[in-house]
Design an enzyme around this catalytic site. Structure first.
Site, short mmCIF file in Angstrom:
data_model
loop_
_atom_site.label_atom_id
_atom_site.label_comp_id
_atom_site.label_asym_id
_atom_site.label_seq_id
_atom_site.Cartn_x
_atom_site.Cartn_y
_atom_site.Cartn_z
N VAL A 3 0.86 -1.28 -0.20
CA VAL A 3 0.04 0.04 0.08
C VAL A 3 0.77 1.17 0.04
CG1 VAL A 3 -1.68 1.41 1.15
CG2 VAL A 3 -1.99 -1.03 0.99
N ALA A 4 2.00 1.39 0.87
CA ALA A 4 2.76 2.51 0.87
C ALA A 4 3.61 2.69 -0.33
CB ALA A 4 3.84 2.41 2.03
N ILE A 6 2.51 2.51 -3.53
CA ILE A 6 1.79 2.91 -4.31
C ILE A 6 1.57 4.73 -4.19
CG2 ILE A 6 -0.49 3.09 -5.51
CD1 ILE A 6 -0.62 -0.02 -4.65
N GLU A 8 -0.53 6.77 -4.30
CA GLU A 8 -1.96 6.86 -4.39
C GLU A 8 -2.38 8.35 -4.49
OE1 GLU A 8 -1.16 7.57 -0.43
OE2 GLU A 8 -0.85 5.75 -1.77
N ASP A 50 -3.69 35.62 -35.45
CA ASP A 50 -4.23 36.78 -36.17
C ASP A 50 -3.48 38.18 -35.97
OD1 ASP A 50 -6.55 35.73 -37.36
OD2 ASP A 50 -7.84 35.89 -35.81
N ASN A 426 3.63 7.37 4.01
CA ASN A 426 3.09 7.60 2.78
C ASN A 426 2.18 8.78 2.78
OD1 ASN A 426 0.79 5.99 0.98
ND2 ASN A 426 2.61 6.20 0.07
N ASP A 430 4.17 12.04 1.12
CA ASP A 430 3.62 12.13 -0.07
C ASP A 430 2.85 13.42 -0.40
OD1 ASP A 430 4.91 10.02 -0.64
OD2 ASP A 430 3.24 8.78 -1.26
#
Length: 588
Positions: A3-4, A6, A8, A50, A426, A430
């Site tokens: 989990v950590a 990734i 997320e 233009d 994490n 993060d």
């Protein structure tokens, strides 16, 4: 650990950074309609713009008038002179603009003609009230003429204004002060020469003509000919003060600026030279010349063509298509209904917020609320900055996670991190620093880089090497802290020291990922968000480390003063090494 490992937070951070980018652009007069366009702007390598109102001020003023074979100024117009009077009639009546409370309403070119009339003591409202319009054929960008029918001195009369190259072909007579006569070849050459002189000075030139018609005459496209030439009126639309600098910035950024206009080729080239778009060796081309070219010939010459004059909406689509065949990311500006297909075709369609139609705005990915070319360059810089910040945030997340993975795998042989340690690291290290990296302001040298290739992925060899190297250094320092804890205390102490070191090292690492340049060149105060994220992270880590309730919750043990000093020193080592490397590289 799974989990950590990734990141997320990445998806939300990317969205947040893009959204903040759109907010900043909106403050700088560029409204982004599609979120992905923020990032795509950083890839733009060609801007087809233009001229009128975008590169110029769109504030037309009449300069000189050519009539009766002479060049005169507004002050020399004389209402008692029937030739001058008819020219003023034509300029004011074949015109939908007006002046209300001192402000011009309508097309800037037409407003300049009304303003000229005011200076010649002719009130357009009174004139139009005395001479109501009977019939009209509106101006058309393909036909390049506008014709109207009036009763002038009880005589049905058609008044026409438009591009000289079109009107002169439909002219059979010329009016001089002494009367009307057939137009000669010498007259035509003199008119064309004067038009050339005006155009070379960067002036927009309109031609004027008229004809008297029978009572039962009905104005139509089929009988829009056989005119009597009255004269030329030249107008100046000065370049925006910031256009020259913006064009220079575009070229420095590796972006090819291209001018597209309905003006005469010589006029457009003169303005393009003033602001730096047209240089020696470049090509100026008309829409007709473009139509005559094959796809192969256009592909060969496309990089040398800097000015397109007298273009049609179909020409714009072909120009965009030619650049896209070369793999260039193209931005195209437009304001009319007919521009919508070209805006859709372009990678970044840019509509004018002031003069643009609703159709063009619907078709575009970006709307300029100030109709300014310089705003496009600012938007490109912001787009590059957004992409760079996203990439740096990814670097921060992946290198930090790499350090966590390596540390967890190594320490698991002896005393692993507690799951709550990895989740805390994490969630804490993060999110906040990564968002702060996404808020990094644009650097001065951002436009000195070439546009990035949109086909190049983020995870390049150099990028992955950086992630592994920086993650490895942080992991090594974390492992040293772990062994220091084992030597000076228990397994719980080692786990706590490793946890604190990795957390603090990743907080420090947020400063490394702000830019490729060293932190001293950037300045700590240039991004207060990064300082706030670091401070918040340190406070939260301190609460976990020193509050008894949180110590039990996060499975940490109290550390001695020397152990805390070791944690701080080891956490700072990766950042010191990375910054030393950047300082040496910046010096080189």
């Amino acid at each position: 650990l799974a989990v950590a490992a990734i990141p997320e937070a990445l998806s939300s951070i990317v969205t947040i950074v893009q959204a903040m980018g759109t907010q900043k652009m909106a403050k700088e007069h560029a409204i982004i309609k599609e979120l992905k366009a923020v990032e795509s702007l950083g890839c733009v390598s060609v801007i087809c713009s233009d001229k009128t109102g975008t590169l110029t001020q769109n504030k037309m003023t009449v300069q000189n008038i050519y009539t009766n074979g002479q060049t005169i100024t507004i002050d020399q117009l004389n209402l008692k002179n029937q030739l001058h009077r008819y020219l003023l009639y034509d300029a004011i009546l074949t015109n939908d603009s007006s002046i209300v409370d001192g402000k011009g309403i309508g097309d800037p070119t037409e407003f300049a003609l009304v303003e000229m009339g005011r200076k010649a003591t002719v009130d357009e409202n009174l004139l139009r009230e005395l001479m109501p319009r009977l019939e009209e054929i509106p101006f058309d960008s393909d036909r390049k003429l506008m014709s109207t029918k009036y009763e002038l001195h009880d005589v049905p009369t058609v008044l026409t204004k438009g591009a000289l190259d079109v009107l002169l072909d439909r002219t059979v007579k010329i009016r001089m002060e002494e009367g009307i006569r057939d137009i000669t070849q010498e007259d035509r050459e003199a008119i064309l020469q004067k038009n050339l002189e005006f155009s070379q000075e960067g002036l927009r030139v309109l031609a004027f003509g008229y004809k008297e018609v029978p009572e039962d005459y009905t104005l139509s496209l089929d009988n829009e000919n056989d005119f009597i030439f009255l004269g030329l009126i030249s107008m100046m639309d000065p370049p925006r003060e910031e256009s020259k600098a913006a064009v220079a910035d575009a070229k420095r950024a590796g972006i090819k600026p291209v001018m597209i206009t309905g003006d005469h080729k010589i006029t457009a080239t003169a303005i393009a030279k003033q602001i730096g778009i047209f240089e020696d060796g470049d090509i100026a081309m008309t829409g007709r010349e473009l139509d005559a070219m094959s796809e192969e010939e256009l592909d060969r010459k496309i990089t040398d063509i800097s000015v397109y004059a007298r273009v049609s909406p179909e020409n714009k689509i072909r120009i965009v298509d030619a650049w896209q065949r070369r793999g260039s990311i193209t931005a195209m500006t437009g304001d009319g209904v007919n521009d919508a297909p070209a805006l859709k075709k372009a990678d970044i369609g840019v509509a004018m917020g002031i003069t643009g139609t609703e159709v063009s705005k619907d078709a575009a990915a970006m709307i300029l609320t100030d109709d300014n070319f310089a705003t496009i360059i600012k938007a490109v810089a912001n787009g590059r900055n957004v992409y760079r910040n996203i990439k740096n945030a990814i670097k921060f997340l992946l290198s930090g996670n790499m350090a966590g993975i390596l540390s967890a795998l190594y320490t698991s042989l002896a005393a692993p991190f507690a799951p709550v340690h990895l989740l805390f690291i994490n969630l804490l290290t993060d999110s906040l620093p990564a968002i702060a990296i996404g808020m990094e302001p644009a650097e001065k040298d951002l436009l000195s880089e070439a546009p990035r290739n949109p086909k190049t992925g983020i995870l390049t060899k150099d990028f992955m090497t950086t992630i592994l190297t920086q993650g490895g250094v942080i992991a090594v320092c974390t492992m040293i802290a772990f062994h220091t804890g084992l030597r000076t205390g228990s397994a719980a102490t080692a786990s706590t020291m490793a946890f604190a070191t990795l957390t603090l090292a990743r907080l420090f690492h947020g400063f490394n990922c702000r830019s490729k340049h060293n932190i001293f060149k950037l300045g700590f105060s240039s991004n207060w968000y990064s300082l706030g994220a670091f401070a918040a992270g340190v406070v939260l880590l301190g609460i976990v480390m020193f509050v008894p309730f949180m110590q039990n919750l996060f499975s940490v043990t109290p550390l001695t003063q020397s152990q805390l000093i070791n944690v701080c020193l080891l956490a700072a080592v990766p950042t010191v090494l990375i910054q030393m490397f950047k300082i040496i590289r910046d010096i080189k």
